[in-house]
Design a protein around this motif. Structure first.
Motif, PDB file in Angstrom:
ATOM      1  N   LEU A  26       0.828  -1.206   0.000  1.00 42.61           N
ATOM      2  CA  LEU A  26       0.000   0.000   0.000  1.00 42.61           C
ATOM      3  C   LEU A  26       0.863   1.256   0.000  1.00 42.61           C
ATOM      4  O   LEU A  26       0.579   2.229  -0.708  1.00 42.61           O
ATOM      5  CB  LEU A  26      -0.933   0.007   1.208  1.00 42.61           C
ATOM      6  CG  LEU A  26      -1.912   1.170   1.327  1.00 42.61           C
ATOM      7  CD1 LEU A  26      -2.802   1.244   0.094  1.00 42.61           C
ATOM      8  CD2 LEU A  26      -2.750   1.023   2.582  1.00 42.61           C
ATOM      9  N   GLN A  27       1.946   1.234   0.748  1.00 40.92           N
ATOM     10  CA  GLN A  27       2.862   2.379   0.780  1.00 40.92           C
ATOM     11  C   GLN A  27       3.484   2.615  -0.598  1.00 40.92           C
ATOM     12  O   GLN A  27       3.591   3.757  -1.050  1.00 40.92           O
ATOM     13  CB  GLN A  27       3.947   2.149   1.825  1.00 40.92           C
ATOM     14  CG  GLN A  27       4.891   3.318   1.982  1.00 40.92           C
ATOM     15  CD  GLN A  27       5.934   3.075   3.065  1.00 40.92           C
ATOM     16  OE1 GLN A  27       6.087   1.963   3.558  1.00 40.92           O
ATOM     17  NE2 GLN A  27       6.658   4.110   3.427  1.00 40.92           N
ATOM     18  N   LYS A  28       3.857   1.549  -1.286  1.00 36.74           N
ATOM     19  CA  LYS A  28       4.413   1.676  -2.635  1.00 36.74           C
ATOM     20  C   LYS A  28       3.376   2.262  -3.593  1.00 36.74           C
ATOM     21  O   LYS A  28       3.683   3.139  -4.408  1.00 36.74           O
ATOM     22  CB  LYS A  28       4.882   0.319  -3.159  1.00 36.74           C
ATOM     23  CG  LYS A  28       6.133  -0.185  -2.511  1.00 36.74           C
ATOM     24  CD  LYS A  28       6.486  -1.564  -3.051  1.00 36.74           C
ATOM     25  CE  LYS A  28       7.618  -2.187  -2.274  1.00 36.74           C
ATOM     26  NZ  LYS A  28       7.903  -3.553  -2.715  1.00 36.74           N
ATOM     27  N   GLY A  31       2.892   5.934  -3.072  1.00 32.18           N
ATOM     28  CA  GLY A  31       4.013   6.674  -3.653  1.00 32.18           C
ATOM     29  C   GLY A  31       3.862   6.823  -5.158  1.00 32.18           C
ATOM     30  O   GLY A  31       4.118   7.893  -5.719  1.00 32.18           O
ATOM     31  N   ARG A  32       3.429   5.762  -5.815  1.00 33.29           N
ATOM     32  CA  ARG A  32       3.216   5.832  -7.263  1.00 33.29           C
ATOM     33  C   ARG A  32       2.070   6.773  -7.601  1.00 33.29           C
ATOM     34  O   ARG A  32       2.150   7.525  -8.580  1.00 33.29           O
ATOM     35  CB  ARG A  32       2.955   4.439  -7.812  1.00 33.29           C
ATOM     36  CG  ARG A  32       4.187   3.572  -7.771  1.00 33.29           C
ATOM     37  CD  ARG A  32       3.924   2.186  -8.257  1.00 33.29           C
ATOM     38  NE  ARG A  32       5.136   1.380  -8.134  1.00 33.29           N
ATOM     39  CZ  ARG A  32       5.139   0.072  -8.089  1.00 33.29           C
ATOM     40  NH1 ARG A  32       4.011  -0.592  -8.180  1.00 33.29           N
ATOM     41  NH2 ARG A  32       6.280  -0.578  -7.971  1.00 33.29           N
ATOM     42  N   ALA A  37       0.068  11.964  -9.632  1.00 32.44           N
ATOM     43  CA  ALA A  37      -0.637  13.220  -9.340  1.00 32.44           C
ATOM     44  C   ALA A  37       0.277  14.420  -9.575  1.00 32.44           C
ATOM     45  O   ALA A  37      -0.162  15.447 -10.106  1.00 32.44           O
ATOM     46  CB  ALA A  37      -1.159  13.213  -7.900  1.00 32.44           C
ATOM     47  N   ASP A  38       1.532  14.301  -9.216  1.00 29.15           N
ATOM     48  CA  ASP A  38       2.491  15.385  -9.473  1.00 29.15           C
ATOM     49  C   ASP A  38       2.618  15.646 -10.969  1.00 29.15           C
ATOM     50  O   ASP A  38       2.661  16.788 -11.404  1.00 29.15           O
ATOM     51  CB  ASP A  38       3.869  15.057  -8.888  1.00 29.15           C
ATOM     52  CG  ASP A  38       3.901  15.128  -7.372  1.00 29.15           C
ATOM     53  OD1 ASP A  38       2.970  15.718  -6.777  1.00 29.15           O
ATOM     54  OD2 ASP A  38       4.864  14.586  -6.782  1.00 29.15           O
ATOM     55  N   PHE A  39       2.669  14.583 -11.762  1.00 25.66           N
ATOM     56  CA  PHE A  39       2.751  14.733 -13.215  1.00 25.66           C
ATOM     57  C   PHE A  39       1.493  15.410 -13.762  1.00 25.66           C
ATOM     58  O   PHE A  39       1.577  16.328 -14.574  1.00 25.66           O
ATOM     59  CB  PHE A  39       2.931  13.369 -13.883  1.00 25.66           C
ATOM     60  CG  PHE A  39       2.877  13.427 -15.384  1.00 25.66           C
ATOM     61  CD1 PHE A  39       4.002  13.753 -16.114  1.00 25.66           C
ATOM     62  CD2 PHE A  39       1.697  13.172 -16.059  1.00 25.66           C
ATOM     63  CE1 PHE A  39       3.954  13.829 -17.506  1.00 25.66           C
ATOM     64  CE2 PHE A  39       1.642  13.231 -17.442  1.00 25.66           C
ATOM     65  CZ  PHE A  39       2.759  13.561 -18.163  1.00 25.66           C
TER      66      PHE A  39
END
Length: 76
Positions: A26-28, A31-32, A37-39
């Motif tokens: 879930l943490q991975k 992060g993805r 979202a940043d992109f």
């Protein structure tokens, strides 16, 4: 009551091992998702591509830059 040897046993239960693995996965994934979202919200990339990606993934779509800001920057 539990015996003293049971209370001090540090062997992980099968459920706790599976839970830890699920939490790591879930943490991975979070992060993805943050990277995507940043992109999507980075105006340096093509707006149409970012908009289509957001729609496809069910994420909030980016907003185009206001026309006034584009005009103001172009006159400088």
């Amino acid at each position: 009551m539990t015996s003293r040897s049971e209370a001090t046993d540090t062997t992980p239960l099968p459920q706790s091992t599976a839970l830890r693995a699920a939490e790591n996965d879930l943490q991975k994934l979070r992060g993805r998702l943050r990277t995507v979202a940043d992109f999507i919200h980075d105006p340096a990339h093509d707006f149409a591509a970012r908009h289509a990606l957001a729609l496809r993934l069910g994420l909030p779509v980016p907003t185009p830059a206001p026309a006034a800001r584009k005009t103001k920057e172009a006159t400088r």
